[in-house]
Motif scaffolding. Sequence first.
Motif, PDB file in Angstrom:
ATOM      1  N   ARG A  34      -7.079   4.802   9.290  1.00 44.47           N
ATOM      2  CA  ARG A  34      -5.924   5.647   9.617  1.00 44.47           C
ATOM      3  C   ARG A  34      -4.983   5.813   8.431  1.00 44.47           C
ATOM      4  NH1 ARG A  34      -5.649   2.671  14.509  1.00 44.47           N
ATOM      5  NH2 ARG A  34      -3.891   1.505  13.624  1.00 44.47           N
ATOM      6  N   ASN A  35      -4.911   4.797   7.587  1.00 43.22           N
ATOM      7  CA  ASN A  35      -3.932   4.803   6.493  1.00 43.22           C
ATOM      8  C   ASN A  35      -4.563   4.941   5.106  1.00 43.22           C
ATOM      9  OD1 ASN A  35      -1.142   3.968   7.864  1.00 43.22           O
ATOM     10  ND2 ASN A  35      -2.780   2.787   8.852  1.00 43.22           N
ATOM     11  N   ASN A  36      -5.846   5.323   5.072  1.00 43.92           N
ATOM     12  CA  ASN A  36      -6.545   5.558   3.797  1.00 43.92           C
ATOM     13  C   ASN A  36      -6.428   4.363   2.849  1.00 43.92           C
ATOM     14  OD1 ASN A  36      -7.266   8.258   4.518  1.00 43.92           O
ATOM     15  ND2 ASN A  36      -5.175   8.903   3.986  1.00 43.92           N
ATOM     16  N   VAL A  37      -6.501   3.163   3.412  1.00 46.84           N
ATOM     17  CA  VAL A  37      -6.314   1.958   2.596  1.00 46.84           C
ATOM     18  C   VAL A  37      -7.404   1.821   1.540  1.00 46.84           C
ATOM     19  CG1 VAL A  37      -6.325  -0.565   2.653  1.00 46.84           C
ATOM     20  CG2 VAL A  37      -5.007   0.710   4.347  1.00 46.84           C
ATOM     21  N   ASP A  38      -8.668   2.079   1.922  1.00 47.18           N
ATOM     22  CA  ASP A  38      -9.763   1.915   0.966  1.00 47.18           C
ATOM     23  C   ASP A  38      -9.602   2.859  -0.232  1.00 47.18           C
ATOM     24  OD1 ASP A  38     -10.528   0.323   3.054  1.00 47.18           O
ATOM     25  OD2 ASP A  38     -12.632   0.888   2.983  1.00 47.18           O
ATOM     26  N   GLN A  39      -9.145   4.080   0.049  1.00 46.68           N
ATOM     27  CA  GLN A  39      -8.922   5.048  -1.031  1.00 46.68           C
ATOM     28  C   GLN A  39      -7.790   4.580  -1.943  1.00 46.68           C
ATOM     29  OE1 GLN A  39      -8.239   9.038   0.384  1.00 46.68           O
ATOM     30  NE2 GLN A  39      -7.521   9.773  -1.598  1.00 46.68           N
TER      31      GLN A  39
ATOM     32  N   PHE B  95       0.841  -1.211   0.000  1.00 48.61           N
ATOM     33  CA  PHE B  95       0.000   0.000   0.000  1.00 48.61           C
ATOM     34  C   PHE B  95       0.875   1.260   0.000  1.00 48.61           C
ATOM     35  CE2 PHE B  95      -3.166  -2.848   2.338  1.00 48.61           C
ATOM     36  CZ  PHE B  95      -3.822  -3.171   1.165  1.00 48.61           C
ATOM     37  N   ARG B  96       1.919   1.243   0.812  1.00 54.39           N
ATOM     38  CA  ARG B  96       2.795   2.419   0.900  1.00 54.39           C
ATOM     39  C   ARG B  96       3.533   2.659  -0.412  1.00 54.39           C
ATOM     40  NH1 ARG B  96       5.475   1.681   6.971  1.00 54.39           N
ATOM     41  NH2 ARG B  96       3.630   2.367   8.147  1.00 54.39           N
ATOM     42  N   ARG B  97       4.017   1.598  -1.026  1.00 50.95           N
ATOM     43  CA  ARG B  97       4.751   1.757  -2.283  1.00 50.95           C
ATOM     44  C   ARG B  97       3.833   2.242  -3.396  1.00 50.95           C
ATOM     45  NH1 ARG B  97       8.570  -3.719  -2.317  1.00 50.95           N
ATOM     46  NH2 ARG B  97      10.112  -2.970  -0.794  1.00 50.95           N
TER      47      ARG B  97
END
Length: 348
Positions: free
Chosen positions: A327-332, A293-295
Amino acid sequence: MRESIERFLKGKRSRRDVNEFLSRHPDLDSLSRQIADEIGRGEYRFAPIRYFRRVEPISGKIRLIGRESIRHQIYDYVCGTALMPLFRAKVGRWQTASIPGRGIADARRAIKRWAREPSSKVFVKLDVRKCYPSISREVLKRLLSRDVGDRQLLDLTFHLIDQYAGDDGLNIGSYLSQWLANYYLSYAYHFCERHLSKERVNRRTGETATRRLVTHLLFYMDDILLVGRSKRDLTIAVKRIRAYLHDTLRLEIHPTWNIKHVGAEPIDMVGFTFYPDHTGVRAGIFLRARRSFRRYARNPTSLRLAYRCASYYGWLKNSDSIQYRRRNNVDQIVRRARNTVAASRKKG
Protein backbone atom coordinates in the motif's frame (compact mmCIF):
# COMPACT_ATOMS: atom_id res chain seq x y z
CA MET A 1 47.49 -12.94 19.39
CA ARG A 2 47.66 -11.77 15.77
CA GLU A 3 44.43 -13.67 15.05
CA SER A 4 42.66 -11.79 17.88
CA ILE A 5 43.85 -8.46 16.48
CA GLU A 6 42.62 -9.39 12.99
CA ARG A 7 39.25 -10.41 14.42
CA PHE A 8 38.97 -7.04 16.14
CA LEU A 9 39.92 -5.16 12.96
CA LYS A 10 37.43 -7.02 10.76
CA GLY A 11 34.94 -4.47 9.41
CA LYS A 12 36.46 -1.64 11.49
CA ARG A 13 39.40 -0.42 9.39
CA SER A 14 37.35 2.46 7.94
CA ARG A 15 36.72 3.93 11.41
CA ARG A 16 38.66 7.10 12.15
CA ASP A 17 39.89 6.00 15.60
CA VAL A 18 41.03 2.63 14.22
CA ASN A 19 42.86 4.34 11.34
CA GLU A 20 44.64 6.66 13.77
CA PHE A 21 45.67 3.67 15.91
CA LEU A 22 46.97 1.74 12.87
CA SER A 23 48.96 4.76 11.72
CA ARG A 24 50.79 4.64 15.07
CA HIS A 25 51.10 0.83 15.00
CA PRO A 26 51.50 -0.19 11.34
CA ASP A 27 53.36 -3.42 12.19
CA LEU A 28 50.70 -5.75 13.61
CA ASP A 29 53.22 -8.54 14.27
CA SER A 30 55.22 -6.17 16.47
CA LEU A 31 52.00 -5.06 18.21
CA SER A 32 51.09 -8.71 18.81
CA ARG A 33 54.45 -9.44 20.43
CA GLN A 34 54.19 -6.27 22.54
CA ILE A 35 50.73 -7.14 23.91
CA ALA A 36 51.75 -10.78 24.47
CA ASP A 37 54.77 -9.55 26.46
CA GLU A 38 52.57 -7.22 28.55
CA ILE A 39 50.18 -10.08 29.34
CA GLY A 40 53.10 -12.35 30.23
CA ARG A 41 54.46 -9.76 32.69
CA GLY A 42 51.02 -8.83 34.00
CA GLU A 43 51.58 -5.18 33.06
CA TYR A 44 48.64 -4.09 30.93
CA ARG A 45 48.78 -0.70 29.20
CA PHE A 46 45.66 1.04 27.90
CA ALA A 47 43.78 4.27 28.56
CA PRO A 48 40.88 4.48 31.05
CA ILE A 49 37.33 3.95 29.80
CA ARG A 50 35.40 7.12 28.91
CA TYR A 51 31.70 7.12 29.76
CA PHE A 52 28.71 8.89 28.23
CA ARG A 53 24.95 8.66 28.64
CA ARG A 54 22.69 7.56 25.79
CA VAL A 55 18.90 7.66 25.64
CA GLU A 56 17.36 4.63 23.95
CA PRO A 57 15.20 5.97 21.09
CA ILE A 58 12.27 3.58 21.62
CA SER A 59 12.23 2.73 25.32
CA GLY A 60 13.52 6.12 26.53
CA LYS A 61 15.87 4.38 28.99
CA ILE A 62 19.07 6.21 29.88
CA ARG A 63 22.11 3.94 29.63
CA LEU A 64 25.68 4.60 30.73
CA ILE A 65 27.90 3.49 27.85
CA GLY A 66 31.64 2.93 28.21
CA ARG A 67 33.88 3.81 25.26
CA GLU A 68 37.12 1.85 25.44
CA SER A 69 40.37 2.80 23.73
CA ILE A 70 41.42 0.74 20.69
CA ARG A 71 44.17 -0.94 22.67
CA HIS A 72 41.68 -1.83 25.41
CA GLN A 73 39.31 -3.31 22.81
CA ILE A 74 42.14 -5.46 21.45
CA TYR A 75 42.76 -6.75 24.96
CA ASP A 76 39.03 -7.59 25.13
CA TYR A 77 39.30 -9.64 21.95
CA VAL A 78 42.45 -11.41 23.15
CA CYS A 79 40.75 -12.33 26.42
CA GLY A 80 37.45 -13.23 24.73
CA THR A 81 39.22 -15.47 22.20
CA ALA A 82 41.01 -17.33 25.00
CA LEU A 83 37.77 -17.77 26.95
CA MET A 84 35.70 -18.73 23.89
CA PRO A 85 35.81 -22.54 24.51
CA LEU A 86 34.34 -21.87 27.97
CA PHE A 87 31.67 -19.50 26.61
CA ARG A 88 30.69 -21.96 23.88
CA ALA A 89 30.37 -24.77 26.42
CA LYS A 90 28.38 -22.80 28.99
CA VAL A 91 26.03 -20.55 27.00
CA GLY A 92 22.67 -22.30 26.48
CA ARG A 93 21.09 -23.07 23.12
CA TRP A 94 18.32 -20.51 23.57
CA GLN A 95 20.52 -17.69 24.81
CA THR A 96 20.60 -15.73 21.57
CA ALA A 97 21.70 -12.13 22.26
CA SER A 98 25.14 -11.14 20.89
CA ILE A 99 25.88 -14.73 19.84
CA PRO A 100 27.21 -15.09 16.27
CA GLY A 101 24.76 -17.07 14.14
CA ARG A 102 21.88 -16.52 16.58
CA GLY A 103 20.73 -13.03 17.57
CA ILE A 104 17.30 -11.63 16.78
CA ALA A 105 16.79 -13.82 13.69
CA ASP A 106 17.26 -17.07 15.62
CA ALA A 107 14.95 -15.92 18.43
CA ARG A 108 12.31 -14.74 15.94
CA ARG A 109 12.18 -18.08 14.12
CA ALA A 110 11.90 -20.01 17.38
CA ILE A 111 9.18 -17.87 18.99
CA LYS A 112 7.18 -17.82 15.75
CA ARG A 113 7.21 -21.62 15.76
CA TRP A 114 6.45 -21.93 19.48
CA ALA A 115 3.46 -19.55 19.28
CA ARG A 116 1.77 -21.98 16.85
CA GLU A 117 2.20 -25.11 18.95
CA PRO A 118 -0.92 -26.48 20.71
CA SER A 119 0.99 -26.88 23.99
CA SER A 120 1.78 -23.14 24.07
CA LYS A 121 -1.15 -21.89 26.13
CA VAL A 122 0.36 -19.13 28.28
CA PHE A 123 3.56 -17.11 28.45
CA VAL A 124 5.39 -14.64 30.67
CA LYS A 125 8.17 -12.20 29.86
CA LEU A 126 10.60 -11.35 32.65
CA ASP A 127 13.10 -8.51 32.74
CA VAL A 128 16.30 -8.73 34.80
CA ARG A 129 16.49 -5.37 36.53
CA LYS A 130 19.51 -3.26 35.44
CA CYS A 131 21.29 -6.41 34.34
CA TYR A 132 24.72 -5.09 33.28
CA PRO A 133 25.19 -2.66 36.22
CA SER A 134 23.90 -5.26 38.72
CA ILE A 135 26.13 -8.22 37.85
CA SER A 136 28.15 -9.08 40.94
CA ARG A 137 31.85 -9.05 40.13
CA GLU A 138 32.53 -11.15 43.23
CA VAL A 139 30.18 -13.89 42.02
CA LEU A 140 31.42 -13.60 38.42
CA LYS A 141 35.05 -13.97 39.50
CA ARG A 142 34.16 -16.94 41.69
CA LEU A 143 32.45 -18.67 38.76
CA LEU A 144 35.38 -17.94 36.45
CA SER A 145 37.87 -19.18 39.05
CA ARG A 146 35.98 -22.47 39.19
CA ASP A 147 35.77 -22.86 35.39
CA VAL A 148 39.17 -21.48 34.22
CA GLY A 149 42.39 -23.21 35.20
CA ASP A 150 44.84 -20.81 33.54
CA ARG A 151 46.08 -18.31 36.16
CA GLN A 152 47.46 -15.89 33.57
CA LEU A 153 44.14 -15.80 31.73
CA LEU A 154 42.25 -15.28 35.00
CA ASP A 155 44.53 -12.38 35.96
CA LEU A 156 43.91 -10.71 32.59
CA THR A 157 40.13 -11.27 32.80
CA PHE A 158 39.91 -9.95 36.35
CA HIS A 159 42.01 -6.90 35.45
CA LEU A 160 39.70 -6.08 32.52
CA ILE A 161 36.60 -6.54 34.71
CA ASP A 162 38.05 -4.22 37.37
CA GLN A 163 38.50 -1.41 34.82
CA TYR A 164 34.73 -0.87 34.68
CA ALA A 165 33.27 1.98 36.75
CA GLY A 166 31.88 1.18 40.19
CA ASP A 167 32.26 -1.83 42.46
CA ASP A 168 29.86 -4.06 40.51
CA GLY A 169 28.59 -4.43 36.98
CA LEU A 170 29.96 -4.78 33.46
CA ASN A 171 30.55 -2.24 30.72
CA ILE A 172 27.66 -1.79 28.28
CA GLY A 173 29.08 -1.71 24.78
CA SER A 174 32.12 -3.90 25.43
CA TYR A 175 32.82 -7.05 23.37
CA LEU A 176 34.07 -8.96 26.42
CA SER A 177 31.19 -7.76 28.61
CA GLN A 178 28.62 -9.19 26.21
CA TRP A 179 30.15 -12.64 26.48
CA LEU A 180 30.67 -12.36 30.24
CA ALA A 181 27.03 -11.34 30.73
CA ASN A 182 25.83 -14.30 28.67
CA TYR A 183 28.18 -16.58 30.62
CA TYR A 184 26.89 -15.20 33.95
CA LEU A 185 23.24 -15.65 32.93
CA SER A 186 23.94 -19.13 31.55
CA TYR A 187 23.82 -20.36 35.15
CA ALA A 188 20.22 -19.11 35.37
CA TYR A 189 19.45 -20.65 31.97
CA HIS A 190 20.73 -24.09 33.00
CA PHE A 191 18.92 -23.78 36.34
CA CYS A 192 15.70 -23.30 34.36
CA GLU A 193 16.46 -26.33 32.20
CA ARG A 194 17.11 -28.61 35.17
CA HIS A 195 14.84 -27.40 37.96
CA LEU A 196 11.64 -26.08 36.37
CA SER A 197 9.67 -29.29 36.75
CA LYS A 198 7.27 -30.81 39.24
CA GLU A 199 6.42 -34.32 40.34
CA ARG A 200 2.96 -35.83 40.47
CA VAL A 201 2.04 -39.10 42.17
CA ASN A 202 -0.56 -41.32 40.56
CA ARG A 203 -3.01 -42.20 43.36
CA ARG A 204 -4.00 -45.51 41.81
CA THR A 205 -0.56 -46.86 40.91
CA GLY A 206 1.66 -44.88 43.27
CA GLU A 207 4.00 -44.06 40.40
CA THR A 208 5.72 -40.68 40.33
CA ALA A 209 5.78 -38.75 37.06
CA THR A 210 7.85 -35.64 36.38
CA ARG A 211 6.43 -32.85 34.22
CA ARG A 212 8.09 -29.69 32.95
CA LEU A 213 6.63 -26.40 34.20
CA VAL A 214 7.62 -24.68 30.96
CA THR A 215 7.45 -25.97 27.40
CA HIS A 216 9.87 -23.40 25.98
CA LEU A 217 12.52 -21.06 27.37
CA LEU A 218 14.46 -18.21 25.75
CA PHE A 219 16.97 -15.70 27.13
CA TYR A 220 17.68 -12.59 25.09
CA MET A 221 20.33 -11.15 27.40
CA ASP A 222 18.26 -9.69 30.28
CA ASP A 223 14.84 -10.55 28.75
CA ILE A 224 13.53 -13.99 29.66
CA LEU A 225 10.59 -15.64 27.90
CA LEU A 226 8.79 -18.63 29.42
CA VAL A 227 6.04 -20.49 27.56
CA GLY A 228 3.89 -23.11 29.27
CA ARG A 229 0.63 -24.99 29.55
CA SER A 230 -0.97 -23.29 32.55
CA LYS A 231 -0.79 -20.13 34.64
CA ARG A 232 -0.19 -22.20 37.75
CA ASP A 233 2.88 -23.86 36.24
CA LEU A 234 4.39 -20.55 35.10
CA THR A 235 3.71 -18.91 38.47
CA ILE A 236 5.71 -21.67 40.19
CA ALA A 237 8.45 -21.34 37.56
CA VAL A 238 8.75 -17.57 37.99
CA LYS A 239 9.02 -17.89 41.78
CA ARG A 240 11.85 -20.41 41.43
CA ILE A 241 13.73 -18.27 38.90
CA ARG A 242 13.40 -15.13 41.02
CA ALA A 243 14.69 -16.99 44.08
CA TYR A 244 17.67 -18.42 42.16
CA LEU A 245 18.62 -15.08 40.61
CA HIS A 246 18.37 -13.33 43.98
CA ASP A 247 20.13 -15.96 46.10
CA THR A 248 22.82 -17.20 43.69
CA LEU A 249 23.50 -14.46 41.12
CA ARG A 250 22.37 -11.41 43.16
CA LEU A 251 20.07 -10.22 40.41
CA GLU A 252 16.46 -9.10 40.62
CA ILE A 253 13.50 -9.59 38.30
CA HIS A 254 11.46 -6.47 37.59
CA PRO A 255 8.39 -6.74 39.87
CA THR A 256 5.80 -5.98 37.16
CA TRP A 257 5.32 -9.26 35.30
CA ASN A 258 2.09 -10.83 34.11
CA ILE A 259 1.20 -14.24 32.75
CA LYS A 260 -0.77 -13.91 29.51
CA HIS A 261 -2.62 -16.21 27.14
CA VAL A 262 -0.95 -16.93 23.80
CA GLY A 263 -3.12 -15.49 21.04
CA ALA A 264 -5.15 -13.23 23.32
CA GLU A 265 -2.11 -10.95 23.71
CA PRO A 266 1.05 -10.86 21.61
CA ILE A 267 4.39 -12.21 22.74
CA ASP A 268 6.38 -8.97 22.58
CA MET A 269 9.99 -10.08 22.24
CA VAL A 270 13.13 -9.10 20.26
CA GLY A 271 11.29 -6.23 18.53
CA PHE A 272 8.45 -8.37 17.14
CA THR A 273 4.92 -9.20 18.30
CA PHE A 274 4.05 -12.88 17.89
CA TYR A 275 0.56 -14.33 17.46
CA PRO A 276 -0.26 -17.92 16.46
CA ASP A 277 -1.35 -16.78 12.98
CA HIS A 278 0.95 -13.83 12.26
CA THR A 279 4.02 -11.88 13.33
CA GLY A 280 4.03 -8.09 13.62
CA VAL A 281 6.57 -5.41 14.48
CA ARG A 282 6.71 -3.72 17.88
CA ALA A 283 4.74 -0.46 17.74
CA GLY A 284 7.67 1.83 18.57
CA ILE A 285 9.86 0.31 15.84
CA PHE A 286 7.03 0.35 13.29
CA LEU A 287 6.26 4.03 13.89
CA ARG A 288 9.91 5.03 13.53
CA ALA A 289 10.20 2.95 10.35
CA ARG A 290 7.08 4.51 8.84
CA ARG A 291 8.36 8.00 9.65
CA SER A 292 11.71 7.23 8.00
CA PHE A 293 10.08 5.91 4.79
CA ARG A 294 7.84 8.97 4.52
CA ARG A 295 10.68 11.42 5.13
CA TYR A 296 12.93 9.72 2.60
CA ALA A 297 10.15 9.71 -0.03
CA ARG A 298 10.01 13.52 0.37
CA ASN A 299 13.81 13.89 0.43
CA PRO A 300 15.34 11.07 -1.68
CA THR A 301 18.82 12.61 -1.71
CA SER A 302 19.32 12.28 2.06
CA LEU A 303 22.01 9.68 2.75
CA ARG A 304 21.16 9.57 6.44
CA LEU A 305 17.51 8.73 5.73
CA ALA A 306 18.58 6.21 3.05
CA TYR A 307 20.64 4.29 5.59
CA ARG A 308 17.76 4.44 8.05
CA CYS A 309 15.25 3.07 5.50
CA ALA A 310 17.55 0.22 4.54
CA SER A 311 17.98 -0.65 8.22
CA TYR A 312 14.27 -0.56 9.12
CA TYR A 313 13.28 -2.59 6.06
CA GLY A 314 14.54 -5.77 7.74
CA TRP A 315 11.85 -5.50 10.42
CA LEU A 316 9.07 -5.33 7.83
CA LYS A 317 10.60 -7.99 5.59
CA ASN A 318 10.82 -10.48 8.47
CA SER A 319 7.25 -9.90 9.68
CA ASP A 320 3.83 -10.30 8.09
CA SER A 321 3.76 -6.73 6.78
CA ILE A 322 3.34 -7.37 3.05
CA GLN A 323 0.03 -5.47 2.80
CA TYR A 324 1.52 -2.37 4.41
CA ARG A 325 4.56 -2.60 2.12
CA ARG A 326 2.38 -2.81 -0.98
CA ARG A 327 0.00 0.00 0.00
CA ASN A 328 2.85 2.39 0.79
CA ASN A 329 5.35 1.39 -1.94
CA VAL A 330 7.89 0.50 0.74
CA ASP A 331 9.89 -1.89 -1.46
CA GLN A 332 10.24 0.78 -4.15
CA ILE A 333 11.37 3.35 -1.55
CA VAL A 334 13.94 0.93 -0.15
CA ARG A 335 15.33 0.13 -3.61
CA ARG A 336 15.83 3.85 -4.17
CA ALA A 337 17.44 4.19 -0.74
CA ARG A 338 19.86 1.36 -1.47
CA ASN A 339 20.80 3.02 -4.75
CA THR A 340 21.51 6.23 -2.84
CA VAL A 341 23.77 4.33 -0.43
CA ALA A 342 25.54 2.50 -3.27
CA ALA A 343 26.16 5.77 -5.17
CA SER A 344 27.58 7.35 -2.02
CA ARG A 345 30.02 4.45 -1.51
CA LYS A 346 31.23 4.67 -5.11
CA LYS A 347 32.00 8.37 -4.61
CA GLY A 348 33.76 7.63 -1.34
